[in-house]
Design an enzyme around this catalytic site. Structure first.
Site, PDB file in Angstrom:
ATOM      1  N   HIS A 155       0.868  -1.229   0.074  1.00  0.00           N
ATOM      2  CA  HIS A 155       0.139   0.051  -0.007  1.00  0.00           C
ATOM      3  C   HIS A 155       0.952   1.329   0.022  1.00  0.00           C
ATOM      4  O   HIS A 155       0.390   2.285   0.707  1.00  0.00           O
ATOM      5  CB  HIS A 155      -0.847   0.152   1.199  1.00  0.00           C
ATOM      6  CG  HIS A 155      -1.753  -1.341   1.504  1.00  0.00           C
ATOM      7  ND1 HIS A 155      -2.959  -1.488   0.884  1.00  0.00           N
ATOM      8  CD2 HIS A 155      -1.394  -2.273   2.314  1.00  0.00           C
ATOM      9  CE1 HIS A 155      -3.483  -2.637   1.282  1.00  0.00           C
ATOM     10  NE2 HIS A 155      -2.226  -3.042   1.946  1.00  0.00           N
ATOM     11  N   SER A 276      15.012  20.769 -17.740  1.00  0.00           N
ATOM     12  CA  SER A 276      14.107  21.563 -17.805  1.00  0.00           C
ATOM     13  C   SER A 276      14.460  22.740 -18.473  1.00  0.00           C
ATOM     14  O   SER A 276      15.462  23.276 -18.220  1.00  0.00           O
ATOM     15  CB  SER A 276      13.347  22.027 -16.658  1.00  0.00           C
ATOM     16  OG  SER A 276      12.656  23.162 -16.478  1.00  0.00           O
ATOM     17  N   LYS A 282      16.732  21.250 -12.468  1.00  0.00           N
ATOM     18  CA  LYS A 282      15.780  20.096 -12.706  1.00  0.00           C
ATOM     19  C   LYS A 282      16.695  18.859 -13.413  1.00  0.00           C
ATOM     20  O   LYS A 282      17.346  18.902 -14.238  1.00  0.00           O
ATOM     21  CB  LYS A 282      14.753  20.060 -13.630  1.00  0.00           C
ATOM     22  CG  LYS A 282      13.434  20.975 -12.984  1.00  0.00           C
ATOM     23  CD  LYS A 282      13.007  20.430 -11.592  1.00  0.00           C
ATOM     24  CE  LYS A 282      12.158  19.038 -11.870  1.00  0.00           C
ATOM     25  NZ  LYS A 282      10.756  19.241 -12.414  1.00  0.00           N
ATOM     26  N   GLU A 289       9.445   7.838 -17.352  1.00  0.00           N
ATOM     27  CA  GLU A 289       7.915   8.303 -17.402  1.00  0.00           C
ATOM     28  C   GLU A 289       7.379   8.048 -18.834  1.00  0.00           C
ATOM     29  O   GLU A 289       6.241   7.699 -19.108  1.00  0.00           O
ATOM     30  CB  GLU A 289       7.954   9.879 -17.456  1.00  0.00           C
ATOM     31  CG  GLU A 289       8.227  10.474 -15.847  1.00  0.00           C
ATOM     32  CD  GLU A 289       8.504  11.861 -15.803  1.00  0.00           C
ATOM     33  OE1 GLU A 289       7.466  12.637 -15.699  1.00  0.00           O
ATOM     34  OE2 GLU A 289       9.495  12.414 -16.115  1.00  0.00           O
TER      35      GLU A 289
END
Ligand code: ARG
Length: 461
Positions: A155, A276, A282, A289
């Site tokens: 969980h 970025s 970043k 992804e």
């Protein structure tokens, strides 16, 4: 000139030609198409439908066509309709009128079924190799970090400590089954439909078994109607690929989480991260992804073919031409994902300290304390409740197990003594899980060796 022009009084309308053509995407089947055509020409010669000289000349011409295509010297156009007619046209440029005999006793229906089966066979082998690279990367990282401890989650909450290697080998197991599923799909696809003709079987006495042997197939289809109607071999490899993609996306998701500031468990190699355009600080896990995101299209590819096939009457229907773009897209997508995942995993830096610190937080050894009480004769349910109360007290007082005094430990149940401190450590918790398949370091070392051996056997053939 269309191969079927005789029956028609008019040319096909331009938009219809465009609409019905598959040549824009099915040229990738040219190798399979030519191999099938050579085997068919031989079979025609062997049964006397054409002379053996003609059979040989067709085979020579088809090989020349293949060389031309590979050298980029062959051009395809929409008027070719599909790869099958294109190859026949290119063959005519080599052997003249003799090319008109190649299609004797054959239909594009058995031809396309063969080509697609052989393509599935080829790509299943290629993809299994790419899966093995990723499996190898997981074993490498597991081995290089064999004693790194991390929190195991259920969980998404800290559950029990595990070895990072154990966690990575869980992904290895899933990928192992993915490779097995691909091999299984390839095995079932690997039968020759040639000789089935349009649907009823060919009227020439071709030796179908010999054709199958020549093509490296392990047998022939048993029913000519099934042979030209069936695309479950496409659905099967698509399903295997979709499952593989789901597995890749779960691994990718963990990498995204682990690379976040909140976790800090891994740092991606600069070559496998992106920045970025606005925020100079970043370093983003875009590769992971995208892998996670590309599952969408592959599941779509599977659903597309399932939906195309649903409700189609036997035998061949042109709807079935719609199987190819989905098949090709899924193959290309999973291949590209595997190709980037393997080196990304292999090069990521593991932050052992962050993992170890996290493993000790969140009372991850509470089950071990309950097990300790069981050994003192307390029934598990009571032990569970007693430890639960202790955890509650710790939460209320802002303490961890490590902050408790011996008196506080002794207060939880009769029979508790100093030795409880031996079981609350993360290391002791790992050691205790020595069942086969458990996370005890000795078991995990065995599992790493077994995984290595499995990979060795596979690459050794
Ligand atoms: N391009 C077709 C396909 O992919 C080949 C078979 C065409 N057969 C036919 N009878 N029109 O399915």
């Amino acid at each position: 000139m269309k191969p079927w022009a005789g029956r028609f009084e008019k040319d096909t309308a331009g938009p219809v030609e465009e609409f019905t053509a598959s040549i824009a995407f099915d040229t990738r089947l040219y190798q399979e198409d030519i191999a099938g055509s050579i085997a068919h020409a031989r079979a025609l010669a062997a049964c006397g439908a054409i002379s053996s000289e003609e059979g040989d000349a067709l085979a020579v011409g088809l090989r020349e066509v293949q060389r031309d295509i590979e050298a980029g010297a062959a051009t395809f156009s929409t008027s070719d309709e599909d790869v099958h007619t294109a190859v026949e046209r290119l063959l005519a440029e080599k052997v003249g009128d003799l090319a008109k005999k190649l299609h004797t006793g054959r239909s594009r229906n058995d031809q396309v079924a063969l080509d697609t089966r052989l393509y599935v066979r080829r790509e299943a082998g290629h993809l299994a190799g790419l899966i093995d690279d990723l499996r190898g990367a997981l074993v490498d990282v597991a081995e290089a970090n064999a004693d790194v401890i991390m929190p195991g989650y259920t969980h998404m909450q800290h559950a029990q400590p595990v070895l990072l290697a154990h966690h990575l080998l869980a992904h290895f197991e899933m990928l192992t089954r993915d490779a097995e599923r691909l091999a299984d799909a390839a095995r079932r696809a690997n039968v020759s439909p040639l000789g089935s003709g349009a649907l009823a079987g060919t009227a020439y006495a071709v030796d179908r078994e010999a054709v199958a042997r020549e093509l490296g197939c392990c047998g022939i289809t048993r029913n000519s109607i099934d042979a030209v109607s069936d695309r479950d071999f496409v659905m099967e490899i698509l399903a295997s690929i979709a499952i593989t993609m789901v597995h890749l996306s779960r691994l990718a998701e963990e990498i995204v989480l682990w690379a976040s500031q909140e976790f800090g468990f891994v740092e991606l190699d600069d070559a496998f991260a992106t920045g970025s355009s606005m925020m100079p600080q970043k370093k983003n896990p875009d590769v992971a992804e995208l892998v996670r995101g590309k599952v969408g299209r592959v599941v779509g590819d599977l659903v597309a073919v399932l939906t195309v096939m649903k409700g189609l009457p036997l035998a061949y229907n042109r709807d079935m031409q719609e199987d190819k773009e989905s098949l090709f897209d899924a193959v290309d997508t999973v291949a590209s994902c595997l190709q980037v995942m393997a080196p990304m995993v292999r090069t990521m830096k593991v932050n052992a300290k962050a993992m170890r610190e996290a493993a000790g937080k969140g009372f991850t050894t509470a089950t071990d304390v309950a097990d300790y009480l069981v050994r003192k004769g307390i029934p598990f349910r009571e032990a569970h409740a007693a430890v639960g109360r202790l955890v509650l007290k710790c939460v209320q007082e802002g303490k961890g197990f490590g902050d408790l005094t011996l008196d506080e430990w002794k207060a939880i149940a009769p029979g508790v003594s100093q030795d409880v401190l031996n079981v609350v450590s993360v290391e002791a918790s790992l050691e205790a899980r020595a069942v086969p398949g458990g996370t005890a370091p000795a078991r995990v070392r065995e599992a790493i060796a077994a995984a290595r051996a499995m990979l060795g056997r596979r690459s050794g053939g």
